[in-house]
Design a protein around this motif. Structure first.
Motif, mmCIF file in Angstrom:
data_model
loop_
_atom_site.group_PDB
_atom_site.id
_atom_site.type_symbol
_atom_site.label_atom_id
_atom_site.label_comp_id
_atom_site.label_asym_id
_atom_site.label_seq_id
_atom_site.Cartn_x
_atom_site.Cartn_y
_atom_site.Cartn_z
ATOM 1 N N LYS A 25 25.517 62.337 138.457
ATOM 2 C CA LYS A 25 25.587 60.885 138.241
ATOM 3 C C LYS A 25 26.132 60.554 136.853
ATOM 4 N N SER A 196 15.724 68.557 134.940
ATOM 5 C CA SER A 196 16.002 69.369 133.741
ATOM 6 C C SER A 196 14.742 69.721 132.958
ATOM 7 N N GLY A 213 20.397 67.790 136.183
ATOM 8 C CA GLY A 213 21.595 67.127 135.679
ATOM 9 C C GLY A 213 21.887 67.434 134.227
ATOM 10 N N SER A 214 21.134 66.798 133.329
ATOM 11 C CA SER A 214 21.522 66.775 131.913
ATOM 12 C C SER A 214 21.649 68.144 131.250
ATOM 13 N N ARG A 220 23.396 61.975 129.367
ATOM 14 C CA ARG A 220 24.121 60.822 129.923
ATOM 15 C C ARG A 220 24.094 59.654 128.950
HETATM 16 C C1 LIG Z 1 18.865 61.764 137.333
HETATM 17 C C2 LIG Z 1 17.964 62.391 138.325
HETATM 18 C C3 LIG Z 1 17.691 63.772 138.278
HETATM 19 C C4 LIG Z 1 18.240 64.705 137.230
HETATM 20 O O1 LIG Z 1 17.711 64.405 135.982
HETATM 21 P P1 LIG Z 1 17.994 65.328 134.692
HETATM 22 O O2 LIG Z 1 16.876 65.021 133.786
HETATM 23 O O3 LIG Z 1 19.310 64.884 134.155
HETATM 24 O O4 LIG Z 1 18.014 66.727 135.136
HETATM 25 C C5 LIG Z 1 16.880 64.292 139.271
HETATM 26 N N1 LIG Z 1 16.352 63.517 140.238
HETATM 27 C C6 LIG Z 1 16.595 62.197 140.307
HETATM 28 C C7 LIG Z 1 15.983 61.413 141.402
HETATM 29 C C8 LIG Z 1 17.401 61.589 139.355
HETATM 30 O O5 LIG Z 1 17.643 60.282 139.427
#
Ligand SMILES: *Cc1c(COP(=O)(O)O)cnc(C)c1O
Length: 220
Positions: A25, A196, A213-214, A220
């Motif tokens: 995202k 993360s 993600g991060s 982000r």
């Molecule tokens: C953004 C998101 C993640 C990933 O988050 P990070 O902290 O960047 O790893 C996982 N699950 C959901 C539902 C999210 O919205």
């Protein structure tokens, strides 16, 4: 982007049964392509429009997982291609997904999102709502969705014990629901927990899908 961290993460989860959902995202298609080129095929997005644009721009063998809150009026845009919806939190949404899955002549894999955190901002069903949904006549009529498991988000806090406790409660609920409603369905097997900050804890509690993600894409 951090491909070294990505490779470390893949090695780290290898002893476990879990698969990585790379949460892309807000990140551009070029970044996704770089991970795709080193073997990552599953990506997670939390916004419908963003996921549709990326789906259109990127290779068609990518599996797209919708992990964010989904509004019923947006289901139609992702129904043709989405691999899994992690964030189903009402019967109404499930019915809408079923309707559009049917129109597209497919069965859409879904996870039921359960509220486990100690925060007001997180979406999800309570344990009671979950059992009620699964026992309902309306649910039994849905033939174009497949419930593959449960998803949850722990409280966003730096307290390993608390997070551990939340994940373990969800795992217990998963086991109960599996036994009671899906004992003969091998496709009910997914526990989507861990991001993360807490994926290591999630792996210890039986995560089969971690949504990270991060730490791989950068802040982000
Ligand atoms: C953004 C998101 C993640 C990933 O988050 P990070 O902290 O960047 O790893 C996982 N699950 C959901 C539902 C999210 O919205």
């Amino acid at each position: 982007m951090n491909t070294e961290k990505y490779k470390q993460l893949i090695a780290e989860i290898k002893p476990f049964i879990a698969k990585l959902i790379a949460v892309s995202k807000t990140k551009p298609a070029e970044d996704i392509l770089q991970f795709y080129n080193i073997g990552q095929k599953i990506f997670g997005e939390n916004k419908v429009q963003e996921m549709v644009s990326k789906y259109e721009a990127l290779p068609k063998d990518i599996e797209w997982h919708l992990i964010g809150h989904l509004q019923t009026n947006k289901v139609k845009f992702i129904a043709p291609f989405v691999s899994m919806v992690h964030s189903v939190d009402s019967l109404k949404l499930l019915q809408e997904i079923n309707t559009h899955a049917k129109k597209n002549n497919r069965i859409i894999d879904c996870l039921l999102q359960i509220f486990i955190a100690d925060e007001e901002t997180k979406f999800g069903l309570s344990k009671e709502e979950l059992l009620q949904l699964l026992s309902s006549k309306e649910f039994s009529l849905l033939k174009n969705i497949r419930i593959c498991g449960l998803m949850g988000m722990a409280t966003n806090i730096d307290d390993e014990k608390k997070i551990s406790n939340e994940f373990s409660q969800l795992k217990k609920l998963f086991d109960v629901v599996k036994q009671k409603y899906f004992s003969s369905e091998s496709s009910f097997k997914e526990l989507s927990i861990g991001m993360s900050s807490d994926y290591k804890i999630a792996l210890q509690h039986g995560a089969t899908l971690i949504r990270v993600g991060s730490i791989i894409f950068g802040e982000r």
